[in-house]
Design a protein around this motif. Structure first.
Motif, PDB file in Angstrom:
ATOM      1  N   SER A  77       1.171  -1.217   0.298  1.00  0.00           N
ATOM      2  CA  SER A  77       0.010   0.147   0.153  1.00  0.00           C
ATOM      3  C   SER A  77       0.820   1.228   0.233  1.00  0.00           C
ATOM      4  O   SER A  77       2.196   1.266   0.801  1.00  0.00           O
ATOM      5  CB  SER A  77      -0.640   0.044   0.878  1.00  0.00           C
ATOM      6  N   PRO A  78       0.728   2.349  -0.708  1.00  0.00           N
ATOM      7  CA  PRO A  78       0.795   3.584  -0.442  1.00  0.00           C
ATOM      8  C   PRO A  78       1.813   4.229   1.066  1.00  0.00           C
ATOM      9  O   PRO A  78       1.130   3.728   2.034  1.00  0.00           O
ATOM     10  CB  PRO A  78       0.668   4.179  -1.459  1.00  0.00           C
ATOM     11  N   SER A  79       2.268   4.493   1.249  1.00  0.00           N
ATOM     12  CA  SER A  79       3.270   5.368   2.493  1.00  0.00           C
ATOM     13  C   SER A  79       3.045   6.579   1.915  1.00  0.00           C
ATOM     14  O   SER A  79       2.605   7.387   1.583  1.00  0.00           O
ATOM     15  CB  SER A  79       4.176   5.160   2.917  1.00  0.00           C
ATOM     16  N   PRO A  80       1.443   7.208   3.023  1.00  0.00           N
ATOM     17  CA  PRO A  80       1.491   8.808   3.666  1.00  0.00           C
ATOM     18  C   PRO A  80       2.203   9.560   3.403  1.00  0.00           C
ATOM     19  O   PRO A  80       3.471   9.369   4.482  1.00  0.00           O
ATOM     20  CB  PRO A  80       0.414   8.216   4.812  1.00  0.00           C
ATOM     21  N   ILE A  81       2.503  10.667   2.951  1.00  0.00           N
ATOM     22  CA  ILE A  81       3.272  11.431   3.540  1.00  0.00           C
ATOM     23  C   ILE A  81       2.317  13.313   3.890  1.00  0.00           C
ATOM     24  O   ILE A  81       1.691  13.155   3.102  1.00  0.00           O
ATOM     25  CB  ILE A  81       4.475  11.997   2.149  1.00  0.00           C
ATOM     26  N   LEU A  82       3.068  13.887   5.033  1.00  0.00           N
ATOM     27  CA  LEU A  82       2.002  14.959   5.466  1.00  0.00           C
ATOM     28  C   LEU A  82       3.323  16.037   4.825  1.00  0.00           C
ATOM     29  O   LEU A  82       3.983  16.052   5.647  1.00  0.00           O
ATOM     30  CB  LEU A  82       1.994  14.813   6.802  1.00  0.00           C
ATOM     31  N   ALA A  83       2.570  17.109   4.351  1.00  0.00           N
ATOM     32  CA  ALA A  83       3.521  18.327   3.870  1.00  0.00           C
ATOM     33  C   ALA A  83       2.945  19.250   4.487  1.00  0.00           C
ATOM     34  O   ALA A  83       1.269  19.202   4.265  1.00  0.00           O
ATOM     35  CB  ALA A  83       3.106  18.200   2.303  1.00  0.00           C
TER      36      ALA A  83
ATOM     37  N   PRO B 282      -4.554   7.601  12.265  1.00  0.00           N
ATOM     38  CA  PRO B 282      -4.411   6.506  12.592  1.00  0.00           C
ATOM     39  C   PRO B 282      -3.157   5.799  12.631  1.00  0.00           C
ATOM     40  O   PRO B 282      -2.935   5.052  13.646  1.00  0.00           O
ATOM     41  CB  PRO B 282      -5.320   6.036  11.639  1.00  0.00           C
ATOM     42  N   VAL B 283      -2.743   6.698  11.151  1.00  0.00           N
ATOM     43  CA  VAL B 283      -1.054   5.847  11.328  1.00  0.00           C
ATOM     44  C   VAL B 283      -0.229   6.898  11.040  1.00  0.00           C
ATOM     45  O   VAL B 283      -0.343   7.681  10.177  1.00  0.00           O
ATOM     46  CB  VAL B 283      -1.434   5.159   9.969  1.00  0.00           C
ATOM     47  N   PRO B 284       0.922   7.302  12.288  1.00  0.00           N
ATOM     48  CA  PRO B 284       2.048   8.531  12.263  1.00  0.00           C
ATOM     49  C   PRO B 284       2.728   7.902  10.438  1.00  0.00           C
ATOM     50  O   PRO B 284       3.102   7.028   9.879  1.00  0.00           O
ATOM     51  CB  PRO B 284       3.160   8.069  12.791  1.00  0.00           C
ATOM     52  N   PRO B 285       2.443   9.092   9.718  1.00  0.00           N
ATOM     53  CA  PRO B 285       3.537   9.176   8.249  1.00  0.00           C
ATOM     54  C   PRO B 285       4.643   9.111   8.931  1.00  0.00           C
ATOM     55  O   PRO B 285       4.938   9.273   9.540  1.00  0.00           O
ATOM     56  CB  PRO B 285       2.475  10.412   7.459  1.00  0.00           C
ATOM     57  N   PRO B 286       5.375   8.078   7.444  1.00  0.00           N
ATOM     58  CA  PRO B 286       6.800   7.875   7.933  1.00  0.00           C
ATOM     59  C   PRO B 286       7.634   9.122   6.733  1.00  0.00           C
ATOM     60  O   PRO B 286       8.619   9.621   7.558  1.00  0.00           O
ATOM     61  CB  PRO B 286       6.900   6.900   7.019  1.00  0.00           C
ATOM     62  N   ILE B 287       6.920  10.011   6.723  1.00  0.00           N
ATOM     63  CA  ILE B 287       7.824  11.287   6.163  1.00  0.00           C
ATOM     64  C   ILE B 287       7.286  12.619   6.225  1.00  0.00           C
ATOM     65  O   ILE B 287       5.633  12.383   5.669  1.00  0.00           O
ATOM     66  CB  ILE B 287       7.845  10.782   4.679  1.00  0.00           C
ATOM     67  N   VAL B 288       7.324  13.321   6.766  1.00  0.00           N
ATOM     68  CA  VAL B 288       6.507  15.110   7.307  1.00  0.00           C
ATOM     69  C   VAL B 288       8.160  16.201   6.385  1.00  0.00           C
ATOM     70  O   VAL B 288       8.997  15.091   6.429  1.00  0.00           O
ATOM     71  CB  VAL B 288       6.552  14.828   8.717  1.00  0.00           C
ATOM     72  N   ALA B 289       7.545  16.748   5.343  1.00  0.00           N
ATOM     73  CA  ALA B 289       7.814  17.556   4.586  1.00  0.00           C
ATOM     74  C   ALA B 289       7.124  19.087   5.134  1.00  0.00           C
ATOM     75  O   ALA B 289       6.399  18.904   5.334  1.00  0.00           O
ATOM     76  CB  ALA B 289       7.812  17.052   2.936  1.00  0.00           C
TER      77      ALA B 289
ATOM     78  N   ARG C 160      11.474  16.329  15.002  1.00  0.00           N
ATOM     79  CA  ARG C 160      11.093  16.197  15.399  1.00  0.00           C
ATOM     80  C   ARG C 160      10.920  15.420  15.946  1.00  0.00           C
ATOM     81  O   ARG C 160      11.623  14.095  15.325  1.00  0.00           O
ATOM     82  CB  ARG C 160      10.042  16.231  14.261  1.00  0.00           C
ATOM     83  N   THR C 161       9.957  14.619  17.284  1.00  0.00           N
ATOM     84  CA  THR C 161      10.317  13.098  17.903  1.00  0.00           C
ATOM     85  C   THR C 161       9.484  11.956  16.414  1.00  0.00           C
ATOM     86  O   THR C 161       8.692  12.551  16.086  1.00  0.00           O
ATOM     87  CB  THR C 161       9.675  13.716  18.747  1.00  0.00           C
ATOM     88  N   GLY C 162      11.157  11.394  16.743  1.00  0.00           N
ATOM     89  CA  GLY C 162      10.687  10.280  16.054  1.00  0.00           C
ATOM     90  C   GLY C 162      11.143  10.449  14.378  1.00  0.00           C
ATOM     91  O   GLY C 162      10.705   9.593  13.320  1.00  0.00           O
ATOM     92  N   TYR C 163      11.679  11.500  13.849  1.00  0.00           N
ATOM     93  CA  TYR C 163      11.567  12.047  12.274  1.00  0.00           C
ATOM     94  C   TYR C 163      13.337  12.410  12.522  1.00  0.00           C
ATOM     95  O   TYR C 163      13.692  12.840  13.878  1.00  0.00           O
ATOM     96  CB  TYR C 163      11.018  12.981  11.900  1.00  0.00           C
ATOM     97  N   ARG C 164      13.651  12.705  11.576  1.00  0.00           N
ATOM     98  CA  ARG C 164      14.969  12.814  11.245  1.00  0.00           C
ATOM     99  C   ARG C 164      14.828  14.030  10.254  1.00  0.00           C
ATOM    100  O   ARG C 164      14.622  13.771   9.108  1.00  0.00           O
ATOM    101  CB  ARG C 164      16.168  12.307  11.392  1.00  0.00           C
ATOM    102  N   VAL C 165      15.415  15.585  10.397  1.00  0.00           N
ATOM    103  CA  VAL C 165      15.934  15.797   9.398  1.00  0.00           C
ATOM    104  C   VAL C 165      16.703  15.370   8.258  1.00  0.00           C
ATOM    105  O   VAL C 165      17.844  15.091   8.278  1.00  0.00           O
ATOM    106  CB  VAL C 165      16.136  17.342   9.853  1.00  0.00           C
TER     107      VAL C 165
END
Length: 66
Positions: free
Chosen positions: A3-9, A30-37, A52-57
């Motif tokens: 399934s596609p991975s969601p991206i939060l932009a 419901p599911v944290p996005p693997p990518i936040v742009a 951000r917590t759980g992410y890297r730049v």
């Protein structure tokens, strides 16, 4: 087929002041996005804490003065 991975932009002004709100918004999904742009039009070299917590730049391009 996977399934596609969601991206939060987001375009967020003043990421330091809005950190708690951004993290709360991610936690409400419901599911944290693997990518936040996130784009921030006024980011410059004086802005240090963009992590951000759980992410890297992965990339950062600061605004040039002038």
């Amino acid at each position: 087929m996977s399934s596609p991975s969601p991206i939060l932009a987001l375009n967020i002004r003043s990421p330091i002041n809005h950190r708690a709100g951004l993290e709360a918004r991610i936690e409400m999904l419901p599911v944290p996005p693997p990518i936040v742009a996130a784009t921030e039009p006024w980011l410059d070299a004086t802005t240090e804490d963009t992590q951000r917590t759980g992410y890297r730049v992965a990339a950062r391009r600061d605004r040039a003065d002038g």
